[in-house]
Design a protein around this motif. Structure first.
Motif, short mmCIF file in Angstrom:
data_model
loop_
_atom_site.label_atom_id
_atom_site.label_comp_id
_atom_site.label_asym_id
_atom_site.label_seq_id
_atom_site.Cartn_x
_atom_site.Cartn_y
_atom_site.Cartn_z
N PHE A 88 22.08 -39.49 58.64
CA PHE A 88 20.83 -39.19 58.43
C PHE A 88 20.75 -37.64 58.26
O PHE A 88 20.03 -37.01 57.39
CB PHE A 88 19.68 -39.67 58.89
N PRO A 89 21.18 -37.02 59.48
CA PRO A 89 20.83 -35.69 59.52
C PRO A 89 21.77 -34.61 58.39
O PRO A 89 21.58 -33.45 58.37
CB PRO A 89 21.27 -35.27 60.96
N ARG A 136 1.38 -46.31 57.75
CA ARG A 136 1.07 -45.51 58.96
C ARG A 136 1.73 -46.24 60.32
O ARG A 136 1.15 -47.15 60.90
CB ARG A 136 -0.44 -45.47 59.20
N ASN A 137 2.98 -45.82 60.51
CA ASN A 137 3.80 -46.73 61.60
C ASN A 137 4.20 -45.80 62.86
O ASN A 137 4.36 -46.35 63.61
CB ASN A 137 5.22 -46.96 61.19
N GLY A 138 3.78 -44.44 62.69
CA GLY A 138 3.95 -43.43 63.58
C GLY A 138 5.52 -42.93 63.76
O GLY A 138 6.23 -43.47 63.27
N ALA A 139 5.30 -41.51 64.45
CA ALA A 139 6.77 -41.09 64.64
C ALA A 139 7.72 -41.58 65.30
O ALA A 139 8.95 -41.35 64.99
CB ALA A 139 6.47 -39.48 65.23
N ASP A 140 7.19 -42.45 66.29
CA ASP A 140 8.30 -43.08 67.05
C ASP A 140 8.56 -44.57 66.58
O ASP A 140 9.19 -45.46 67.37
CB ASP A 140 7.63 -43.48 68.57
N ALA A 141 8.25 -44.88 65.34
CA ALA A 141 8.46 -46.17 64.79
C ALA A 141 9.78 -46.71 64.92
O ALA A 141 10.92 -45.47 64.66
CB ALA A 141 7.72 -46.58 63.45
N PRO A 142 10.19 -47.79 65.08
CA PRO A 142 11.74 -48.19 64.69
C PRO A 142 12.24 -48.38 63.55
O PRO A 142 13.36 -48.92 63.36
CB PRO A 142 11.73 -49.62 65.88
N THR A 143 11.81 -47.94 62.53
CA THR A 143 12.01 -48.09 61.21
C THR A 143 13.14 -47.05 60.40
O THR A 143 13.18 -45.90 61.28
CB THR A 143 10.72 -48.23 60.08
N SER A 144 13.57 -47.36 59.51
CA SER A 144 14.56 -46.37 58.83
C SER A 144 14.17 -44.90 58.49
O SER A 144 14.23 -43.76 58.58
CB SER A 144 15.47 -46.83 57.80
N MET A 145 12.61 -45.22 58.01
CA MET A 145 11.91 -44.12 57.46
C MET A 145 11.47 -43.07 58.58
O MET A 145 11.44 -41.78 58.38
CB MET A 145 10.70 -44.53 56.74
N ALA A 146 10.90 -43.52 59.66
CA ALA A 146 10.86 -42.84 61.02
C ALA A 146 11.93 -42.20 61.48
O ALA A 146 12.02 -40.96 61.68
CB ALA A 146 10.14 -43.59 62.18
N ALA A 147 12.97 -42.84 61.58
CA ALA A 147 14.31 -42.38 61.80
C ALA A 147 14.76 -41.10 60.89
O ALA A 147 15.26 -40.11 61.48
CB ALA A 147 15.43 -43.47 61.89
N ALA A 148 14.67 -41.42 59.82
CA ALA A 148 14.97 -40.23 58.78
C ALA A 148 14.24 -38.86 59.03
O ALA A 148 14.77 -37.76 58.81
CB ALA A 148 14.74 -40.82 57.22
N ALA A 149 12.85 -39.21 59.36
CA ALA A 149 12.01 -38.13 59.51
C ALA A 149 12.49 -37.32 60.80
O ALA A 149 12.55 -36.18 61.00
CB ALA A 149 10.43 -38.38 59.86
N ARG A 150 12.97 -38.29 61.99
CA ARG A 150 13.26 -37.66 63.22
C ARG A 150 14.48 -36.91 62.97
O ARG A 150 14.93 -35.80 63.75
CB ARG A 150 13.36 -38.77 64.10
N ALA A 151 15.41 -37.25 62.01
CA ALA A 151 16.55 -36.57 61.56
C ALA A 151 16.48 -35.24 60.85
O ALA A 151 17.50 -34.76 60.34
CB ALA A 151 17.68 -37.75 60.92
N GLY A 152 15.27 -34.91 60.34
CA GLY A 152 14.95 -33.77 59.65
C GLY A 152 15.18 -34.14 58.19
O GLY A 152 15.07 -33.18 57.17
#
Length: 335
Positions: free
Chosen positions: A133-134, A185-201
């Motif tokens: 993802f990054p 609205r799942n939150g920044a720490d959600a275990p989903t691919s979309m939250a993971a993509a956001a955490r990866a920038g």
């Protein structure tokens, strides 16, 4: 970094390359067994970097078919930038026609951020969030309702705390030109691919394109149109590469932010829906009836919607148990 997963692709090299992500996983019949996940990398100079993935859940087929077709159609000179295609992300689940992996019962879309020394699903999630993802500006993860649910075709993004990132995600959501899109609205720490993509920038965008463990001409056409429109909107391609008969439309936004938007079974029973996906409903309208085949003297229970909006999904299996989601409503974002 060692993630318990490796591949031989040079992501900086121009050209079109097909390979496999490999996850060592010893099994009784094969002590040096590797889980093999097909991946295609197409790179042509500088430009946007896009990741397309499907098969996050194995029984969701629109994205899997479209991405497999896309791999066959594209050459390196078709694009300007970098495109990575992962058509069967949870490959073992795809091959078993299951939502979760038969190797470890892992639900990939609940496994992020994963673990480098975990089960195959956890290791794949770790690799995706921390390494793949990054390397991308946009991650498009295609879903559908799976075997047990019918789902209104919709685009999807998750809420972001960063206003600029949210604006960009919303612009891509609208660029899909689907009739409906929803914001979860799942939150920044959600275990989903979309939250993971956001955490990866990266900008994460997703969608639900059908359901029932099958595809239809309509859901395939809408999926192909969404992929085409995303590739054009990101600047990766000038025109969409997939054939489609779908007609682009303006997107009406929905939100999914509270549990009162869903009706759940609280006991064993048999669900009879009163409305289908796409129906507009008001709070108090009849959602369906819940029958008890084991107590014929009992009148069926009438289920009512707690909120108004549009029916986004409903359970396809009549036989239900406590905890099963029976029907779900998206609130209109502009209401």
């Amino acid at each position: 970094m060692h993630t318990g997963l490796f591949d031989a692709i040079d992501y900086a090299k121009d050209g079109k390359f097909s390979d496999h992500l490999s996850i060592p996983f010893s099994v009784d019949r094969s002590p040096y067994f590797h889980v093999k996940i097909p991946i295609c990398r197409i790179h042509n100079g500088d430009g946007p970097r896009v990741l397309l993935m499907a098969g996050n859940h194995g029984d969701e087929y629109e994205g899997e078919i479209c991405l497999a077709r896309l791999i066959r159609r594209l050459a390196a000179d078709s694009i300007r930038g970098a495109l990575t295609i992962l058509p069967f992300a949870n490959h073992a689940a795809v091959m078993a026609a299951r939502r979760r992996s038969p190797l470890d019962d892992g639900n990939l879309n609940r496994a992020f951020p994963g673990a480098a020394n975990g089960t195959p699903t956890a290791r794949l999630a770790f690799f995706l969030e921390h390494e793949l993802f990054p390397q991308h500006d946009v991650v498009f993860d295609l879903h559908s309702g799976g075997t047990s649910m019918a789902h209104l075709p919709t685009g999807l993004i998750e809420e972001h705390g960063d206003p600029e990132r949210h604006r960009r995600a919303l612009a891509l959501l609208r660029a899909l030109r689907l009739p409906h899109g929803f914001v979860a609205r799942n939150g920044a720490d959600a275990p989903t691919s979309m939250a993971a993509a956001a955490r990866a920038g990266a900008i994460g965008i997703s969608g639900e394109f059908g359901g029932g463990g099958t595809v239809t001409p309509q859901t395939m056409a809408l999926t192909a149109m969404a992929i085409n429109n995303l590739l054009v909107a990101t600047g990766l391609m000038a025109t969409g590469p997939l054939p489609t008969a779908a007609t682009a439309s303006s997107t009406r936004l929905l939100q999914l932010s509270s549990y009162d938007q869903a009706t759940y079974a609280t006991r064993r029973g048999w669900f009879e829906p009163a409305v289908d996906i796409g129906a507009e409903v008001s709070a108090g309208d009849v959602a369906g009836w819940y029958h008890d085949f084991q107590r014929l003297d009992e009148t069926e229970e009438t289920l009512r919607f707690q909120v108004g909006g549009i029916v986004m999904s409903r359970r396809l299996h009549t036989d239900s148990e406590a905890g099963d989601c029976l029907v779900q409503v998206g609130r209109f974002l502009d209401a």
